[in-house]
Design a protein around this motif. Structure first.
Motif, short mmCIF file in Angstrom:
data_model
loop_
_atom_site.label_atom_id
_atom_site.label_comp_id
_atom_site.label_asym_id
_atom_site.label_seq_id
_atom_site.Cartn_x
_atom_site.Cartn_y
_atom_site.Cartn_z
N GLU A 195 5.01 3.11 9.62
CA GLU A 195 5.38 2.72 8.26
C GLU A 195 4.67 1.42 7.87
N THR A 196 4.75 0.42 8.76
CA THR A 196 4.17 -0.89 8.47
C THR A 196 3.41 -1.41 9.68
N ILE A 197 2.23 -1.98 9.43
CA ILE A 197 1.43 -2.63 10.47
C ILE A 197 1.14 -4.04 9.98
N GLU A 198 1.50 -5.04 10.79
CA GLU A 198 1.32 -6.42 10.36
C GLU A 198 0.76 -7.26 11.51
N ALA A 209 -0.63 4.82 7.54
CA ALA A 209 0.42 3.81 7.39
C ALA A 209 0.72 3.59 5.91
N ASP A 210 1.98 3.26 5.63
CA ASP A 210 2.36 2.94 4.25
C ASP A 210 1.82 1.57 3.84
N ILE A 211 1.98 0.58 4.73
CA ILE A 211 1.55 -0.79 4.42
C ILE A 211 0.83 -1.39 5.62
N GLY A 226 -1.48 3.36 2.39
CA GLY A 226 -0.91 3.23 1.06
C GLY A 226 -1.30 1.91 0.40
N LEU A 227 -0.93 0.78 1.04
CA LEU A 227 -1.20 -0.55 0.50
C LEU A 227 -1.72 -1.46 1.59
N GLN A 238 -16.38 3.88 4.11
CA GLN A 238 -16.54 4.67 2.89
C GLN A 238 -15.70 5.96 2.88
N ASP A 239 -15.37 6.46 4.07
CA ASP A 239 -14.58 7.68 4.16
C ASP A 239 -13.08 7.41 4.38
N ALA A 240 -12.69 6.15 4.47
CA ALA A 240 -11.27 5.81 4.61
C ALA A 240 -10.59 5.84 3.25
N LYS A 241 -9.29 6.13 3.26
CA LYS A 241 -8.53 6.23 2.01
C LYS A 241 -7.50 5.11 1.94
N VAL A 242 -7.62 4.27 0.92
CA VAL A 242 -6.68 3.18 0.65
C VAL A 242 -6.25 3.29 -0.80
#
Length: 248
Positions: A195-198, A209-211, A226-227, A238-242
């Protein structure tokens, strides 16, 4: 009498057959090569299981090695190596290295100095270490927290939250025979999900991951994020999705 003197005087407990309902005690070495059940607490220098063991009490040992199958409740040890299968109903504390080349399932919290994973690890709550290195597969239902987290993806890995100073996730470029076996027995999706990586320095590949939040962040090939919130440098393949990114 000091703890060291107790162990010097303590006997060796060795089981080569079948034993049920044995009481615990203070031992120098506990060696189980057959089938054994121990009802009480064990305090020993070394615990070695080459057979099948069920320990109903608290285990305190300087080192533990499991080559067979074992079930514990709460464990406090200096170092531990799992080459077979171990199930822990409660809390596991390891002052040194916890190395898993087989299968380990922890029913509560896992706290170690160093975790080296080549097999499969399941943790019901949080998992904490100074160093976490994975070449296998894991399911952590709480927080994975370590100073350095180094994950080489051979199979699917999951944690609800991940936090650390340095977090590196990459897909394997080389063969690992143990990881191949884990992949065959668990899940074949080579991806980290959280969910979250910090963290401070974060480099990710094949991560969903969401965030993702940190200082310097690199989002590599195969990522779905996600964010992203970053305060330092940011890079994206270039092929990663953010979906969204913010400098904070």
């Amino acid at each position: 009498m000091s703890r060291a003197e107790l162990f010097t005087c303590a006997q060796r407990f060795e089981l080569s057959g079948v034993l049920g309902g044995s009481e615990g005690g203070i031992f120098n070495i506990v060696s189980i090569n057959g089938l054994g059940e121990i009802e009480g607490d064990i305090d020993c220098v070394g615990f070695v299981c080459n057979g099948k063991a069920s320990i109903r009490g608290f285990v305190q040992a300087e080192h533990i090695v499991v080559n067979g199958s074992s079930s514990f409740r709460n464990v406090d040890t200096g170092k531990m190596r799992i080459n077979g299968r171990s199930d822990f109903a409660g809390v596991v504390q390891c002052a040194g290295e916890f190395r898993i080349d087989g299968y380990a399932k922890v029913g509560s919290q896992l706290t170690c100095e160093q975790i080296g994973l080549n097999g499969f690890l399941s943790v019901k709550r949080n998992c904490s270490a100074e160093s976490f290195e994975s070449r296998g597969s894991f399911r952590i239902q709480g927080l994975l927290n370590a100073g350095t987290i180094d994950i080489e993806l051979h199979s699917e890995c999951r944690a609800r939250e991940i936090g650390g100073d340095r977090i590196f996730v990459r897909k394997s470029r080389k063969a690992n025979p143990i990881a191949k076996l884990v992949k065959a027995l668990t899940f074949n999706n080579e991806q980290l999900t959280a969910e979250t990586i910090e963290g401070d320095d974060i480099q990710l590949e094949y991560t969903k991951a969401d965030i993702v939040r940190g200082n310097h962040i690199s989002i590599g090939l195969g990522c779905q994020i996600g964010l992203v919130e970053y305060s330092g440098k940011f890079a994206q393949h270039q092929d990663a999705k953010v979906k969204d990114r913010r400098k904070i």
